[in-house]
Design an enzyme around this catalytic site. Structure first.
Site, PDB file in Angstrom:
ATOM      1  N   LYS A 154       0.185  -1.204  -0.342  1.00  0.00           N
ATOM      2  CA  LYS A 154      -0.025   0.222  -0.060  1.00  0.00           C
ATOM      3  C   LYS A 154       1.085   0.885  -0.153  1.00  0.00           C
ATOM      4  O   LYS A 154       1.916   1.548   0.780  1.00  0.00           O
ATOM      5  CB  LYS A 154      -1.595   0.254   1.285  1.00  0.00           C
ATOM      6  CG  LYS A 154      -2.186  -1.330   1.477  1.00  0.00           C
ATOM      7  CD  LYS A 154      -3.017  -0.819   0.180  1.00  0.00           C
ATOM      8  CE  LYS A 154      -4.246  -1.461   0.310  1.00  0.00           C
ATOM      9  NZ  LYS A 154      -5.112  -1.435  -1.065  1.00  0.00           N
ATOM     10  N   GLU A 162      -1.510   0.197  -9.539  1.00  0.00           N
ATOM     11  CA  GLU A 162      -2.274   0.403  -9.109  1.00  0.00           C
ATOM     12  C   GLU A 162      -2.994   1.905  -8.582  1.00  0.00           C
ATOM     13  O   GLU A 162      -2.205   2.220  -6.889  1.00  0.00           O
ATOM     14  CB  GLU A 162      -3.888  -1.151  -8.208  1.00  0.00           C
ATOM     15  CG  GLU A 162      -4.589  -0.432  -8.130  1.00  0.00           C
ATOM     16  CD  GLU A 162      -5.380  -2.602  -7.572  1.00  0.00           C
ATOM     17  OE1 GLU A 162      -4.854  -3.776  -7.223  1.00  0.00           O
ATOM     18  OE2 GLU A 162      -5.473  -2.409  -6.297  1.00  0.00           O
ATOM     19  N   ASP A 199      -8.529  -0.125 -10.324  1.00  0.00           N
ATOM     20  CA  ASP A 199      -9.540  -0.314  -9.211  1.00  0.00           C
ATOM     21  C   ASP A 199     -11.105   0.152  -8.683  1.00  0.00           C
ATOM     22  O   ASP A 199     -12.027  -0.090  -9.807  1.00  0.00           O
ATOM     23  CB  ASP A 199      -7.848  -0.773  -8.540  1.00  0.00           C
ATOM     24  CG  ASP A 199      -9.080  -1.836  -6.635  1.00  0.00           C
ATOM     25  OD1 ASP A 199     -10.136  -1.881  -6.925  1.00  0.00           O
ATOM     26  OD2 ASP A 199      -8.551  -1.220  -5.717  1.00  0.00           O
ATOM     27  N   GLN A 204     -11.571  -6.395  -1.923  1.00  0.00           N
ATOM     28  CA  GLN A 204     -12.412  -5.730  -0.677  1.00  0.00           C
ATOM     29  C   GLN A 204     -12.063  -5.139   0.388  1.00  0.00           C
ATOM     30  O   GLN A 204     -13.178  -5.416   1.079  1.00  0.00           O
ATOM     31  CB  GLN A 204     -13.721  -5.316  -1.769  1.00  0.00           C
ATOM     32  CG  GLN A 204     -14.199  -4.345  -1.478  1.00  0.00           C
ATOM     33  CD  GLN A 204     -15.741  -4.177  -1.740  1.00  0.00           C
ATOM     34  OE1 GLN A 204     -15.513  -4.099  -3.441  1.00  0.00           O
ATOM     35  NE2 GLN A 204     -16.993  -3.687  -1.511  1.00  0.00           N
TER      36      GLN A 204
HETATM   37  C1  MUC Z   1      -7.307  -2.125  -2.793  1.00  0.00           C
HETATM   38  O1  MUC Z   1      -7.779  -2.715  -2.892  1.00  0.00           O
HETATM   39  O2  MUC Z   1      -7.799  -1.232  -3.042  1.00  0.00           O
HETATM   40  C2  MUC Z   1      -9.136  -0.596  -0.245  1.00  0.00           C
HETATM   41  C3  MUC Z   1     -10.119  -0.262  -0.012  1.00  0.00           C
HETATM   42  C4  MUC Z   1     -10.591  -1.261  -0.852  1.00  0.00           C
HETATM   43  O3  MUC Z   1     -12.205  -1.065  -2.052  1.00  0.00           O
HETATM   44  O4  MUC Z   1      -9.961  -2.610  -1.507  1.00  0.00           O
HETATM   45  C5  MUC Z   1      -9.075  -2.475  -1.129  1.00  0.00           C
HETATM   46  C6  MUC Z   1      -8.312  -2.734  -1.466  1.00  0.00           C
HETATM   47 MG    MG Z   2      -7.059  -1.352  -4.827  1.00  0.00          MG
END
Ligand code: MUC
Ligand code: MG
Length: 367
Positions: A162, A217, A242, A294
């Site tokens: 992240k 992403e 995403d 998610q």
């Molecule tokens: C991601 O891939 O973004 C964080 C918020 C969401 O909706 O999914 C996660 C993971």
């Molecule tokens: Mg994401």
């Protein structure tokens, strides 16, 4: 077989360790269990994980829209009539997670009634998925330790890091520390959850150019229309969309606009019916996909794995199927196990979900 009732049960399971990222934080799985009952006695099951900071849905809104709008719309339908259910639910815009849980519960029923797994029903490509693990915000040392622990315990060697903090140097330091600690024995990619502007993202990608990232992403918001195209044109790694692609129309817009090179498919937001459309759309356009998460519990992860394993393209990359490892407990009688970096699909029939009723009683919030 006809649908006789739909239950939407809010429940909450604490996390052992909160997951932090650029758009929010999760410290408890405040999800909704969806059960579709039929006159044949079969019950279809799925879970809806609300992400208020992403799609605007909450646990309360999901329960309300299912109880008040979607359940009455599907009562009396055959679970096979998924296109009718979708046409009726589509009258209401948004609410992707609520619609998807209902959709997946219908597929569970179809699988159960035919005596086959949902993976076989969808495409039957393989019986397992390799797993990628998500590393939430922390110090470089803590994130390296977490990756080492997960690799040791579960054999996972693909990590989604992240990013999206400001200054970006924090995240660059994490990615560098991971690469230095593990060398080429791990695969790394990053997810910014819209935390950076296009120029901040471009600088960060340049600073990480030597780190062999597989892709990046959602570094900046979809509304940065020209900025995102500018970023994609100069990025040395493929960029994946995403949360900017909750519908097939959004996928078309992002890909044709040159704002993304690949697509994250999340069954929590597109169920099985629409995930299939998105997958075929990507295949037709020659675009890579990743099975995203998610921040699902075990039920949702099982659903993602069931879909991912059904097709060649969706099972090609490791899927994000391990967020449930951060939870203190879950609702399945038989917990999911990630062994040697892989998650096996349940053999069914349907999704093979069996709920521990005692745990549901403990965690449900409506009694
Ligand atoms: C991601 O891939 O973004 C964080 C918020 C969401 O909706 O999914 C996660 C993971
Ligand atoms: Mg994401």
């Amino acid at each position: 077989m006809k649908i006789t009732g739909v239950e939407a049960i809010p429940f909450s399971v604490p996390y052992a360790k909160p997951l932090r990222f650029a758009s929010g934080e999760v410290s408890a799985a405040e999800h909704v269990l969806v059960r579709v009952h039929t006159d044949a006695g079969l019950v279809g099951t799925a879970e809806a994980p609300p992400r208020p900071f992403t799609y605007g849905e909450t646990q309360t809104s999901i329960k309300a829209v299912i109880d008040g709008i979607f359940a009455p719309a599907v009562l009396g339908l055959s679970p096979l009539a998924r296109e009718v259910a979708h046409q009726r639910m589509a009258r209401t815009v948004g609410n992707p997670t609520a619609k998807s849980a209902l959709d997946m519960a219908l597929w569970d029923l179809v699988g159960q009634s035919l005596g086959v797994s949902v993976t076989d029903l969808l495409g039957g490509f393989t019986d397992r998925m390799r797993v990628a693990h998500m590393l939430g915000f922390d110090t470089p040392e803590a994130m390296v330790d977490e990756a080492a622990r997960i690799r040791e315990l579960h054999g996972i060697s693909t990590f989604k890091v992240k990013v999206g903090r400001r200054p970006a140097a924090l995240d660059v330091a994490v990615c560098r520390a991971l690469r230095e600690a593990f060398g080429s024995t791990v695969e790394l990619y990053v997810d910014g959850n819209r935390g950076w502007s296009p120029s901040e993202a471009a600088r960060a990608l340049k600073a990480m150019e030597d780190l062999d990232l597989s892709f990046a992403e959602e570094l900046c918001p979809a509304d940065d229309v020209l900025g995102r195209r500018w970023l994609v044109r100069q990025s040395s790694v493929p960029t994946f969309a995403d949360e900017s692609v909750p519908t097939p129309a959004d996928v078309t817009r992002e890909l044709l606009g040159g704002s993304a090179d690949g697509i994250s498919i999340k069954t929590a937001r597109t169920g099985f019916t629409t995930s299939q459309r998105v997958l075929f759309q990507c295949e037709g356009m020659g675009v890579d996909v990743v099975m995203g998460n998610q921040i699902d519990g075990q039920i949702g992860s099982l659903c993602s794995a069931a879909f991912g394993a059904a097709f060649a393209l969706s099972s090609r990359r490791p899927g994000e199927l391990s967020n449930f490892l951060d939870m203190t407990d879950d609702l399945l009688t038989e917990p999911l196990q990630i062994v040697d970096g892989e998650l096996a699909v349940r053999q069914g029939p349907g999704l093979g979900i069996r709920i521990d009723e005692e745990k549901l009683t403990r965690y449900r919030q409506d009694r």
